[in-house]
Write an enzyme that holds these catalytic residues in place. Structure first.
Site, PDB file in Angstrom:
ATOM      1  N   ASP A  46      49.847  41.895  35.374  1.00 22.20           N
ATOM      2  CA  ASP A  46      51.241  41.416  35.767  1.00 22.20           C
ATOM      3  C   ASP A  46      51.056  40.081  36.571  1.00 22.20           C
ATOM      4  O   ASP A  46      51.952  38.689  36.817  1.00 22.20           O
ATOM      5  CB  ASP A  46      51.911  42.243  37.279  1.00 22.20           C
ATOM      6  CG  ASP A  46      52.406  43.542  37.050  1.00 22.20           C
ATOM      7  OD1 ASP A  46      53.402  43.072  35.592  1.00 22.20           O
ATOM      8  OD2 ASP A  46      52.859  44.769  37.460  1.00 22.20           O
ATOM      9  N   GLU A 125      57.278  36.463  45.765  1.00 18.84           N
ATOM     10  CA  GLU A 125      57.771  36.333  46.528  1.00 18.84           C
ATOM     11  C   GLU A 125      57.387  34.368  47.304  1.00 18.84           C
ATOM     12  O   GLU A 125      56.513  34.249  46.168  1.00 18.84           O
ATOM     13  CB  GLU A 125      57.184  37.325  47.378  1.00 18.84           C
ATOM     14  CG  GLU A 125      55.425  37.189  47.901  1.00 18.84           C
ATOM     15  CD  GLU A 125      54.914  37.110  46.747  1.00 18.84           C
ATOM     16  OE1 GLU A 125      54.228  36.292  46.162  1.00 18.84           O
ATOM     17  OE2 GLU A 125      54.574  38.809  46.675  1.00 18.84           O
ATOM     18  N   ASP A 153      52.566  35.697  62.208  1.00 19.34           N
ATOM     19  CA  ASP A 153      51.589  35.805  61.031  1.00 19.34           C
ATOM     20  C   ASP A 153      52.475  35.053  60.157  1.00 19.34           C
ATOM     21  O   ASP A 153      52.234  33.067  59.917  1.00 19.34           O
ATOM     22  CB  ASP A 153      51.102  36.502  60.490  1.00 19.34           C
ATOM     23  CG  ASP A 153      49.834  36.445  61.530  1.00 19.34           C
ATOM     24  OD1 ASP A 153      49.746  36.406  62.417  1.00 19.34           O
ATOM     25  OD2 ASP A 153      48.394  37.361  60.710  1.00 19.34           O
ATOM     26  N   THR A 164      57.698  45.021  44.883  1.00 22.70           N
ATOM     27  CA  THR A 164      56.521  46.408  44.416  1.00 22.70           C
ATOM     28  C   THR A 164      55.555  45.196  44.765  1.00 22.70           C
ATOM     29  O   THR A 164      54.404  45.966  44.799  1.00 22.70           O
ATOM     30  CB  THR A 164      56.968  46.906  43.228  1.00 22.70           C
ATOM     31  OG1 THR A 164      56.810  45.909  41.853  1.00 22.70           O
ATOM     32  CG2 THR A 164      57.834  47.409  42.986  1.00 22.70           C
TER      33      THR A 164
HETATM   34  P1  NAP Z   1      47.131  38.462  41.420  1.00 23.86           P
HETATM   35  O1  NAP Z   1      45.038  39.079  41.262  1.00 23.86           O
HETATM   36  O2  NAP Z   1      47.770  37.998  40.649  1.00 23.86           O
HETATM   37  O3  NAP Z   1      47.132  39.885  41.787  1.00 23.86           O
HETATM   38  C1  NAP Z   1      47.331  40.872  42.512  1.00 23.86           C
HETATM   39  C2  NAP Z   1      47.264  41.673  42.361  1.00 23.86           C
HETATM   40  O4  NAP Z   1      49.488  42.813  42.507  1.00 23.86           O
HETATM   41  C3  NAP Z   1      47.099  42.243  40.802  1.00 23.86           C
HETATM   42  O5  NAP Z   1      46.757  43.995  41.121  1.00 23.86           O
HETATM   43  C4  NAP Z   1      48.283  42.627  40.124  1.00 23.86           C
HETATM   44  O6  NAP Z   1      48.785  43.231  39.654  1.00 23.86           O
HETATM   45  C5  NAP Z   1      49.391  42.905  41.820  1.00 23.86           C
HETATM   46  N1  NAP Z   1      51.028  42.195  41.798  1.00 23.86           N
HETATM   47  C6  NAP Z   1      51.836  40.936  41.219  1.00 23.86           C
HETATM   48  N2  NAP Z   1      52.910  41.275  40.861  1.00 23.86           N
HETATM   49  C7  NAP Z   1      53.335  42.469  40.952  1.00 23.86           C
HETATM   50  C8  NAP Z   1      54.518  42.993  41.244  1.00 23.86           C
HETATM   51  N3  NAP Z   1      56.004  41.956  40.973  1.00 23.86           N
HETATM   52  N4  NAP Z   1      54.494  43.784  41.453  1.00 23.86           N
HETATM   53  C9  NAP Z   1      53.569  45.157  41.861  1.00 23.86           C
HETATM   54  N5  NAP Z   1      52.313  44.086  41.659  1.00 23.86           N
HETATM   55  C10 NAP Z   1      52.146  43.190  41.416  1.00 23.86           C
HETATM   56  O7  NAP Z   1      46.808  37.855  43.467  1.00 23.86           O
HETATM   57  P2  NAP Z   1      47.268  36.384  43.826  1.00 23.86           P
HETATM   58  O8  NAP Z   1      47.316  35.598  42.080  1.00 23.86           O
HETATM   59  O9  NAP Z   1      46.274  35.831  45.223  1.00 23.86           O
HETATM   60  O10 NAP Z   1      49.580  36.716  43.889  1.00 23.86           O
HETATM   61  C11 NAP Z   1      49.528  37.043  43.153  1.00 23.86           C
HETATM   62  C12 NAP Z   1      50.912  38.425  43.942  1.00 23.86           C
HETATM   63  O11 NAP Z   1      50.376  39.430  43.939  1.00 23.86           O
HETATM   64  C13 NAP Z   1      51.261  37.611  45.012  1.00 23.86           C
HETATM   65  O12 NAP Z   1      53.010  37.277  44.236  1.00 23.86           O
HETATM   66  C14 NAP Z   1      52.086  38.710  45.533  1.00 23.86           C
HETATM   67  O13 NAP Z   1      52.806  39.271  45.775  1.00 23.86           O
HETATM   68  C15 NAP Z   1      50.811  39.919  44.910  1.00 23.86           C
HETATM   69  N6  NAP Z   1      49.668  40.694  45.575  1.00 23.86           N
HETATM   70  C16 NAP Z   1      49.723  41.272  46.623  1.00 23.86           C
HETATM   71  C17 NAP Z   1      48.995  41.738  47.579  1.00 23.86           C
HETATM   72  C18 NAP Z   1      48.967  43.010  48.416  1.00 23.86           C
HETATM   73  O14 NAP Z   1      49.551  43.524  47.868  1.00 23.86           O
HETATM   74  N7  NAP Z   1      48.128  43.256  49.608  1.00 23.86           N
HETATM   75  C19 NAP Z   1      47.943  41.067  48.155  1.00 23.86           C
HETATM   76  C20 NAP Z   1      48.004  39.658  47.352  1.00 23.86           C
HETATM   77  C21 NAP Z   1      48.638  39.505  46.250  1.00 23.86           C
HETATM   78  P3  NAP Z   1      48.247  43.199  37.647  1.00 23.86           P
HETATM   79  O15 NAP Z   1      46.569  43.711  37.841  1.00 23.86           O
HETATM   80  O16 NAP Z   1      48.508  43.764  37.089  1.00 23.86           O
HETATM   81  O17 NAP Z   1      47.788  41.552  37.575  1.00 23.86           O
END
Ligand code: NAP
Length: 270
Positions: A46, A125, A153, A164
């Site tokens: 994703d 987001e 924050d 999600t």
């Molecule tokens: P990233 O490593 O690209 O992504 C972090 C995780 O979020 C990965 O497991 C990714 O899935 C998953 N993800 C991305 N979009 C999603 C969606 N729409 N629904 C469910 N899971 C999703 O991290 P990044 O580059 O820092 O940020 C990219 C996105 O990751 C952000 O937009 C944010 O929403 C998400 N993120 C989530 C958290 C958390 O849940 N605490 C923390 C940091 C970032 P895949 O393994 O399939 O790529």
């Protein structure tokens, strides 16, 4: 013949899948075109789809996406790499009559004190915080009316497909992508006798926007889909649904709630 491009991450599995797919699509007469593709295939996770989306975010009128996950089923990815040949066949067969679906995208406009506006789009987001981990203080207006003074924050503005992702981790609601809205979710708000915020995620309809008037500080960071941009002079940040949506080719339909069940509950006993 349909013009396509493949955007993949650097994992060996994704590179191999990308090369295999490209070869098969070209053999079937489809034309690779990185600048003006009609179909963009994202191979990876994703997270890869997010970078694919941003590569083509200015061409949302003309481009449709499809995503293949080289791990597990994703929230944007309807296919996994074991199914690559089936996906290739459907792309070839359905060049002229593919079903599509589209997802809401948000627009984040950051205005400085001179009136210059920088615009960003996000399919997951937009997050506003202080860079230094100091408390963010901002007035929040909804649909131009005063709503609250936020201290905490930061604030997260998530699309339905982004519900999600980070928004879920901070207590946001899971929202079906058919619904044309975005939500504002607080990140560690301060609530005591002196300061008060609404403390619940709030859902904003498509014809309304949120305006933030942050207290003067030179260390704000606005991250759209994980891509941070730093700001030293912000007068106002406006968040609304973008008039453009992201279109996805639906070579098959995967139920949103099945994706949720698959990702977060797994094989729990019924
Ligand atoms: P990233 O490593 O690209 O992504 C972090 C995780 O979020 C990965 O497991 C990714 O899935 C998953 N993800 C991305 N979009 C999603 C969606 N729409 N629904 C469910 N899971 C999703 O991290 P990044 O580059 O820092 O940020 C990219 C996105 O990751 C952000 O937009 C944010 O929403 C998400 N993120 C989530 C958290 C958390 O849940 N605490 C923390 C940091 C970032 P895949 O393994 O399939 O790529």
């Amino acid at each position: 013949m349909m013009k396509f491009w493949i955007h993949n991450n650097t994992k060996a599995k994704s590179v191999k899948a990308s090369q295999h797919m490209r070869k098969r699509l070209i053999k079937a007469g489809l034309v690779p075109d990185e600048q003006n593709p009609e179909l963009v295939i994202s191979i990876g996770g994703d997270g890869t789809l997010l970078s694919t989306f941003h590569k083509y975010e200015k061409q949302l009128d003309k481009v449709m996406f499809v995503a293949l996950h080289t791990g597990h089923l994703g929230f944007y990815a309807d296919w996994i790499d074991d199914e690559i040949d089936e996906l290739v066949e459907r792309i070839i067969e359905q060049q002229d009559n593919v079903r599509t679906t589209s997802y809401p995208v948000i627009q984040v406009n950051v205005e400085d004190s001179k009136g210059n506006v920088s615009s960003y789009r996000a399919i997951n987001e937009g997050i506003v915080r202080r860079l230094t981990s100091l408390t963010m203080k901002t007035q929040v207006n909804i649909d131009t009316e005063y709503f609250e003074n936020f201290r905490g924050d930061g604030l997260c503005f998530a699309t339905p497909t982004g519900s999600t992702a980070y928004a879920k981790a901070i207590g946001g609601a899971l929202i079906h992508p058919k619904v044309d809205i975005f939500q504002m979710v607080e990140i560690a708000s301060i609530n005591n006798r002196v300061f008060r915020t609404i403390s619940s995620p709030i859902i904003i309809p498509k014809d309304q926007r949120i305006d933030l008037y942050p207290e003067k500080a030179d260390d704000y960071v606005v991250s759209c889909d994980g891509q941070p941009v730093e700001f030293s002079d912000i007068k106002k940040i406006s968040v609304s649904l973008c008039e453009k949506r992201a279109t996805f080719a639906q070579y098959r339909h995967v139920h949103f709630w099945s994706r949720v069940e698959n990702a977060f509950l797994g094989k729990n006993e019924k």
